[in-house]
Design an enzyme around this catalytic site. Structure first.
Site: not given
Ligand code: ADP
Ligand code: MG
Length: 302
Positions: A11-12, A120, A204, A266
């Site tokens: 996102g960043n 989600k 993602k 992640k």
């Protein structure tokens, strides 16, 4: 020696440090992120990019809701496709020559247990009255104590990146390819074999591993806003994890060191990629150059 690097942008890389996602915020963030990516390319590495789309889809959902009486709301898979295009164009403008965006579908299974238990959260918080109204339209909403109500959708496992062959063809022609943005547009096969979009979101980081395997990436970089995954995150015993092994990282994962909605996926992606024989690195964009050689971030595999 050039590596083939799959970079999963968090996102960043697409919003302001405070999470703001105005068009200007998004453009600035992408431009900043692409200076790091361009540096890698100029060092002779082959780069394939993928990215998240949470804030962008959140904006689209809100527009859908506000304009529902005037323009029919579009389904979630359409929102995913739209954000692949808009984030993709920002990346193309920032990178300049020889880059391409592939509108990418990701195959999921309608029998995935995620569809029976959507968990989600997407979009913004709303009042209970508004949540009830959307439930009448067939959506699932959940109460988040102290925060309000939020829509929840299924987050099924990505099985196959259906448009990976197109991404590979462009990559082999020398393009820096952007693919599977937002985890890919979720599609499923009907009984007759035809494809249909589904109301779901795909993680993602999970999709990034499937894409990395498909393009035969040698390095997977999960680029986020922290320089490394941390054991004991938020405690007095916090310890950034550097070079590690699959066994050690699995152990820390099982002990609950990585939050499920953020660092967890992640670490899971890094583990899967490392187990497949590649090198996975979790780090921030600023460390991208060092990360390729395993000199920064949380490094696992090869
Ligand atoms: P992105 O938007 O880049 O995909 P997320 O915001 O989902 O990333 O996840 C990154 C965040 O995960 C960090 O900013 C941090 O707040 C949080 N986090 C949770 N657990 C950990 C951990 N064990 N180590 C490091 N960061 C963690
Ligand atoms: Mg984030």
């Amino acid at each position: 020696m050039g590596e083939r690097v799959l970079i999963a942008l968090g996102g960043n890389a697409m919003t302001a440090p405070d999470g703001s996602a105005s068009p200007l915020d998004q453009r600035r963030a992408v431009e900043r992120a692409m200076t790091h990516v361009a540096a890698l390319i100029s060092q002779g590495h082959q780069v394939v990019l993928t990215h998240g789309n949470g804030p962008q889809v959140g904006n689209l959902l809100l527009k859908n809701q506000l304009a529902a009486e005037v323009v029919p709301p579009v389904p979630l898979d359409w929102c995913g496709a739209q954000t692949q295009a808009t984030v993709g164009v920002l990346i193309l403008n920032a990178l300049g020559d020889r880059a391409a965006v592939v509108v990418t579908r990701t195959l999921v299974d309608l029998a995935d247990p995620a569809f029976a238990d959507p968990v989600k959260p997407i979009g913004r918080y709303f009042s209970e009255a508004e949540a009830r109204r959307f439930e009448q339209l067939g959506q699932t909403w959940r109460a988040f104590p102290g925060k309000g109500f939020r829509r929840v959708v299924a987050s099924p496992e990505p099985l196959e990146i259906l448009d990976a062959p197109a991404a590979i063809a462009l990559m082999e022609a020398g393009y820096t390819v952007v693919a599977a943005g937002g985890g890919g547009v979720p599609v499923a096969r009907r009984a007759d074999g035809s494809l249909t979009g589904v109301e779901a979101v795909i993680d993602k980081d999970a999709a990034a591993v499937v894409l990395a395997d498909a393009v035969r990436a040698t390095v997977l970089v999960v680029a986020t806003d922290v320089p490394a995954a941390v054991a004991g995150y938020g405690t007095g015993q916090a310890r950034p994890i550097g070079r590690t092994t699959v066994a050690e990282l699995r152990e820390l994962q099982a002990a609950g060191h990585f939050a499920s909605g953020s660092m967890g996926p992640k670490v899971q992606a890094a583990l899967r990629f490392a187990e497949g024989g590649g090198r996975a690195v979790i780090t921030s964009l600023e460390h991208l150059g060092d990360a390729i050689g395993g000199g920064a971030g949380t490094v696992v595999g090869r």
